[in-house]
Design a protein around this motif. Structure first.
Motif, short mmCIF file in Angstrom:
data_model
loop_
_atom_site.label_atom_id
_atom_site.label_comp_id
_atom_site.label_asym_id
_atom_site.label_seq_id
_atom_site.Cartn_x
_atom_site.Cartn_y
_atom_site.Cartn_z
N LEU A 84 0.82 -1.21 0.00
CA LEU A 84 0.00 0.00 0.00
C LEU A 84 0.86 1.27 0.00
N SER A 85 0.25 2.37 -0.33
CA SER A 85 0.96 3.64 -0.39
C SER A 85 1.38 4.10 1.01
N SER A 86 2.61 4.58 1.14
CA SER A 86 3.12 5.06 2.42
C SER A 86 4.28 6.01 2.18
N GLU A 87 4.59 6.84 3.20
CA GLU A 87 5.74 7.75 3.09
C GLU A 87 7.04 6.96 3.07
N ARG A 88 7.13 5.96 3.95
CA ARG A 88 8.34 5.16 4.09
C ARG A 88 7.95 3.69 4.31
N GLU B 235 10.97 2.31 19.21
CA GLU B 235 10.43 3.65 18.97
C GLU B 235 9.57 3.65 17.71
N PRO B 236 8.30 4.05 17.83
CA PRO B 236 7.44 4.16 16.63
C PRO B 236 8.04 5.12 15.62
N ARG B 237 7.84 4.82 14.34
CA ARG B 237 8.34 5.67 13.27
C ARG B 237 7.13 6.16 12.46
N PRO B 238 6.66 7.36 12.75
CA PRO B 238 5.47 7.88 12.06
C PRO B 238 5.65 7.86 10.55
N GLY B 239 4.58 7.50 9.84
CA GLY B 239 4.61 7.49 8.39
C GLY B 239 5.29 6.28 7.78
N THR B 240 5.65 5.30 8.63
CA THR B 240 6.35 4.11 8.13
C THR B 240 5.42 2.90 8.13
N ALA B 241 5.32 2.25 6.99
CA ALA B 241 4.57 1.00 6.88
C ALA B 241 5.55 -0.15 7.01
N VAL B 242 5.26 -1.08 7.91
CA VAL B 242 6.13 -2.23 8.15
C VAL B 242 5.50 -3.46 7.51
N HIS C 131 11.32 5.54 -0.33
CA HIS C 131 12.16 5.52 0.87
C HIS C 131 11.90 4.20 1.57
N TRP C 132 12.87 3.27 1.53
CA TRP C 132 12.65 1.93 2.06
C TRP C 132 13.95 1.32 2.58
#
Length: 299
Positions: free
Chosen positions: A93-97, A168-175, A123-124
């Protein structure tokens, strides 16, 4: 067939007449039925742009249900297997990172994702946990992706401490994560404080959970105009089959997603390993049941 490591073989499947195969996207899998009549699900790990072949990879498991040993010991080039149309329950899916995590054979759906993200200029990064840094599948392909790929092995980048790595959570990151149950469970636990919806998992084995005792219930199939009683000793999928209501099924363990139905009324009890939202209207009747005396489904 290519020996990718001591216990993993990759297999290229082509149409018997050389016809173009149905398209697919990273995260997709196919059902493969062997001569043993066993049907298994395998992630596609080749190139989606190549319509001439599908590539899958199979781990030899000594205590499997038999399919992996058949593939390694008896399946040979030139023999015929039956494969279904690709299904994708693990879409990119679409994500910032993007943070891609894999362990062992779990690299199979993740590898096409990494290539697609590299082609997009996204950005990956990818962390791949293996036992032996000198012997792991698709080594040349992963090395070609450059320093965005970290191979976590005692003789390479060291063991991956998931609790620390994901603390630490990383906002905007899809795992996106795939691997053995111990690995995926550890990732899920380590990401407990992350925003909901950031983790996308694909499991090869059912997630172990605690469920209430089976209770009988009734299912009304709205389109078929059939009402089916589901006794405690039968799965909902089996009861539908006996009643002549056609719902496909493959793994029968709540992993592959082939039996998905939409709930129109009542409250399902999700016992599968795919659902992340307990209020989801999609249920998998091979394992899931009902919390209410009756359900209505769009079948």
């Amino acid at each position: 067939m290519v020996r990718e490591s001591t216990d993993i073989v990759s297999i290229e499947l082509a149409g018997p007449r050389g016809e173009p195969l149905p398209p697919w996207e990273p995260g997709a899998h196919i059902d493969v039925q062997l001569v043993t009549r066993q049907q298994r699900q395998y992630s596609l790990c080749g190139d989606p742009a190549d319509r001439s072949t599908y590539r899958i990879a199979v781990l030899r498991e000594e205590f499997s249900r038999g399919a992996s040993m058949y593939v390694h010991d008896y399946l040979r080039v030139g023999r015929t297997v039956h494969a279904g149309t690709p299904r994708n329950l693990f879409p990119l899916l679409s994500s910032e990172r993007y943070l891609l995590l894999a362990a062992g054979i779990g690299i199979t759906p993740i590898l096409p994702m990494a290539r697609a993200l590299a082609e997009r200029g996204a950005h990956w990064s990818l962390n791949y946990a293996v036992r032996d840094g000198a012997q792991f599948p698709f080594q040349a392909e992963l090395d070609a992706l450059g320093d965005r790929v970290t191979v976590n092995a005692p003789d390479r980048a060291g063991r991956l401490d998931l609790a620390q790595f994901l603390a630490e959570p990383r906002p905007g990151t899809a795992v996106y994560c795939c691997g053995p149950a111990r690995f995926t469970d550890a990732v899920e636990e380590a990401m407990a404080a992350w925003p909901r919806g950031g983790l996308h998992l694909e499991r090869f084995e059912p997630k172990i959970g605690v469920t209430r005792p089976n209770e009988p219930f009734t299912v009304r199939c709205v389109r078929s105009e059939v009402t089916v009683d589901v006794p405690a000793e039968l799965s909902m999928l089996k009861a539908l089959e006996i009643a002549g209501v056609a719902v496909p099924g493959s793994c029968l363990r709540g992993v592959c997603g082939s039996c998905a139905v939409t709930v129109l009324g009542g409250e399902p009890e999700h016992r599968d390993s795919l659902t992340s939202d307990e209020h989801s209207a999609t249920m998998y009747p091979c394992v899931s049941r009902s919390l209410t005396p009756s359900l209505e489904i769009d079948v």
